[in-house]
Design a protein around this motif. Structure first.
Motif, PDB file in Angstrom:
ATOM      1  N   ALA A  18       0.834  -1.206   0.000  1.00 44.16           N
ATOM      2  CA  ALA A  18       0.000   0.000   0.000  1.00 44.16           C
ATOM      3  C   ALA A  18       0.868   1.255   0.000  1.00 44.16           C
ATOM      4  O   ALA A  18       0.573   2.223  -0.718  1.00 44.16           O
ATOM      5  N   GLN A  19       1.947   1.246   0.758  1.00 43.40           N
ATOM      6  CA  GLN A  19       2.851   2.403   0.785  1.00 43.40           C
ATOM      7  C   GLN A  19       3.548   2.584  -0.557  1.00 43.40           C
ATOM      8  O   GLN A  19       3.635   3.694  -1.073  1.00 43.40           O
ATOM      9  N   LEU A  20       4.060   1.498  -1.119  1.00 50.40           N
ATOM     10  CA  LEU A  20       4.789   1.583  -2.379  1.00 50.40           C
ATOM     11  C   LEU A  20       3.895   2.095  -3.507  1.00 50.40           C
ATOM     12  O   LEU A  20       4.251   3.025  -4.225  1.00 50.40           O
ATOM     13  N   PHE A  21       2.713   1.508  -3.649  1.00 48.21           N
ATOM     14  CA  PHE A  21       1.839   1.876  -4.761  1.00 48.21           C
ATOM     15  C   PHE A  21       1.040   3.139  -4.471  1.00 48.21           C
ATOM     16  O   PHE A  21       0.614   3.815  -5.395  1.00 48.21           O
ATOM     17  N   GLY A  22       0.863   3.478  -3.206  1.00 45.66           N
ATOM     18  CA  GLY A  22       0.158   4.699  -2.837  1.00 45.66           C
ATOM     19  C   GLY A  22       0.867   5.951  -3.322  1.00 45.66           C
ATOM     20  O   GLY A  22       0.237   6.996  -3.514  1.00 45.66           O
ATOM     21  N   ALA A  23       2.158   5.866  -3.556  1.00 45.68           N
ATOM     22  CA  ALA A  23       2.911   7.006  -4.090  1.00 45.68           C
ATOM     23  C   ALA A  23       2.555   7.288  -5.548  1.00 45.68           C
ATOM     24  O   ALA A  23       2.882   8.344  -6.071  1.00 45.68           O
ATOM     25  N   HIS A  24       1.839   6.351  -6.190  1.00 42.39           N
ATOM     26  CA  HIS A  24       1.520   6.491  -7.613  1.00 42.39           C
ATOM     27  C   HIS A  24       0.019   6.629  -7.870  1.00 42.39           C
ATOM     28  O   HIS A  24      -0.403   6.688  -9.020  1.00 42.39           O
TER      29      HIS A  24
END
Length: 102
Positions: A18-24
């Motif tokens: 969620a953190q990794l993809f939340g940046a996009h």
């Protein structure tokens, strides 16, 4: 848009995705697939993005990236193939257990 994430570290969890993809873009759900018998990650998972354009941008940005020590693969998820249901059928030749084996 649902994304498939492969070659995940066995330590990766849903909040990490969620953190990794939340940046996009906006993430609506994450799932790390776990082995039923061992309880360990199977090394892949899924992320659902609310917007298809954000999902495509995330694929471009994250595919091949080193994440938690491994280069992950990110693709648009394919629909799950339907597998035939397994039926339980007792064996007709079953005589019970514990007989003399010797």
């Amino acid at each position: 848009m649902k994304l498939y994430i492969g070659n995940l570290s066995y330590q990766a969890r849903e909040n990490d995705l969620a953190q990794l993809f939340g940046a996009h873009g906006e993430v609506s759900s994450t799932q790390v697939i776990m082995d039923r018998q061992t309880g360990r990650s199977r090394g892949f998972g899924f992320v659902e993005m609310t917007n298809d354009d954000e999902g495509r941008a995330a694929i471009e940005a994250v595919n091949g990236m080193s994440f938690m020590g491994r280069n992950i693969t990110v693709n648009e998820a394919r629909p799950q193939e339907e597998r035939p249901r397994r039926e339980f059928r007792p064996r007709s030749d079953y005589q019970g257990g514990g007989g003399n084996r010797y």
